[in-house]
Scaffold this motif. Sequence first.
Motif, PDB file in Angstrom:
ATOM      1  N   UNK A  22      -7.070   2.557   1.359  1.00 23.31           N
ATOM      2  CA  UNK A  22      -5.719   2.105   0.991  1.00 23.31           C
ATOM      3  C   UNK A  22      -4.711   3.230   1.192  1.00 23.31           C
ATOM      4  N   UNK A  23      -3.705   2.951   1.993  1.00 24.85           N
ATOM      5  CA  UNK A  23      -2.614   3.890   2.203  1.00 24.85           C
ATOM      6  C   UNK A  23      -1.294   3.248   1.855  1.00 24.85           C
ATOM      7  N   UNK A  24      -0.670   3.702   0.778  1.00 28.15           N
ATOM      8  CA  UNK A  24       0.639   3.176   0.390  1.00 28.15           C
ATOM      9  C   UNK A  24       1.607   4.331   0.198  1.00 28.15           C
ATOM     10  N   UNK A  25       2.876   4.051   0.371  1.00 33.61           N
ATOM     11  CA  UNK A  25       3.922   5.025   0.088  1.00 33.61           C
ATOM     12  C   UNK A  25       4.991   4.338  -0.741  1.00 33.61           C
ATOM     13  N   UNK A  26       5.366   4.980  -1.835  1.00 34.16           N
ATOM     14  CA  UNK A  26       6.397   4.436  -2.719  1.00 34.16           C
ATOM     15  C   UNK A  26       7.505   5.470  -2.815  1.00 34.16           C
ATOM     16  N   UNK A  27       8.709   5.046  -2.461  1.00 31.62           N
ATOM     17  CA  UNK A  27       9.854   5.946  -2.497  1.00 31.62           C
ATOM     18  C   UNK A  27      10.581   5.853  -3.829  1.00 31.62           C
ATOM     19  N   UNK A  28      11.294   6.920  -4.161  1.00 33.77           N
ATOM     20  CA  UNK A  28      12.037   6.946  -5.423  1.00 33.77           C
ATOM     21  C   UNK A  28      12.976   5.746  -5.532  1.00 33.77           C
ATOM     22  N   UNK A  29      12.997   5.161  -6.726  1.00 38.92           N
ATOM     23  CA  UNK A  29      13.910   4.081  -7.119  1.00 38.92           C
ATOM     24  C   UNK A  29      13.596   2.737  -6.473  1.00 38.92           C
ATOM     25  N   UNK A  30      12.475   2.639  -5.758  1.00 39.70           N
ATOM     26  CA  UNK A  30      12.064   1.359  -5.203  1.00 39.70           C
ATOM     27  C   UNK A  30      11.330   0.520  -6.254  1.00 39.70           C
ATOM     28  N   UNK A  31      11.314  -0.795  -6.016  1.00 40.64           N
ATOM     29  CA  UNK A  31      10.349  -1.678  -6.661  1.00 40.64           C
ATOM     30  C   UNK A  31       9.409  -2.146  -5.563  1.00 40.64           C
ATOM     31  N   UNK A  32       8.151  -1.769  -5.676  1.00 46.17           N
ATOM     32  CA  UNK A  32       7.137  -2.109  -4.680  1.00 46.17           C
ATOM     33  C   UNK A  32       6.088  -2.980  -5.358  1.00 46.17           C
ATOM     34  N   UNK A  33       5.689  -4.059  -4.706  1.00 41.70           N
ATOM     35  CA  UNK A  33       4.691  -4.970  -5.259  1.00 41.70           C
ATOM     36  C   UNK A  33       3.402  -4.895  -4.462  1.00 41.70           C
ATOM     37  N   UNK A  34       2.304  -5.103  -5.167  1.00 42.56           N
ATOM     38  CA  UNK A  34       0.982  -5.207  -4.555  1.00 42.56           C
ATOM     39  C   UNK A  34       0.451  -6.593  -4.891  1.00 42.56           C
ATOM     40  N   UNK A  35       0.264  -7.422  -3.859  1.00 38.81           N
ATOM     41  CA  UNK A  35      -0.165  -8.792  -4.095  1.00 38.81           C
ATOM     42  C   UNK A  35      -1.457  -9.077  -3.335  1.00 38.81           C
TER      43      UNK A  35
END
Length: 261
Positions: A22-35
Amino acid sequence: MNILKTDGITMRFGGVIAVNNLGIEINEHEIVALIGPNGAGKTTAFNMITGVYTPTSGRVLYTDTDNKEINITGKKPSAIAKLGVARTFQNIRLFKDLSVYENVLIAKHLHLKSDFLSAALHLPHYMKEEQRAEEDVRELLEKVNLWDLKDEKASSLPYGQQRELEIVRALATKPRLLLLDEPAAGMNPKETEELTSFISQIRQDYNLTIFMIEHHMDLVMEISDRIYVLDFGQTIASGNPLAIQNNEKVIAAYLGVEEDA
């Protein structure tokens, strides 16, 4: 700027691969979902990020307030929380016999610097810390419109407010990154709509980055900046809500089936 990145994290349980590379990147102030469908590996991914599980391979990287990238792979959950990562759980984990106020105050103690002896003897520096914590709890509960319910037992709250209280308790640790594990689970449409507004508001008010697992697609599509899709532990798609809605692999694996299938 990335606040969190997973570098090929994999989790094996015996011969079963729950999450693969699993490779994910989350940037500051984002809302990221995992479904993804039930059993796709979503909560396992959360558990690797928050230290409940140590990945079989791969790394979890967190960027602190000094823009320093820290390898948090396998660190204890308490150490990760102190870095500014908080989470909620799919099953509500409130102290049901304690009041709303007490539930949030307990979370504030994560950042108290005084030791047990200082607390037991009520030394001045401990009393100052405790007073500040109590002021912070009041401010927080007032801001999220729960102050009037401060003396109510957590178990007496309507289900939707119990979910909100669990999120507020996580906020009390002053996180930069908040992980929400199915925050709308068991909610009716009105409660889900209220929660959607609540999450959007706290992101703005507390300058948060939010990473969430969720099955309610209305909520996901309305507030997510980006979405990752897992199926049998594999990432099959990522992108903005519109791209995900139109992705044939995602439709076949998930969006084309009933929500609870």
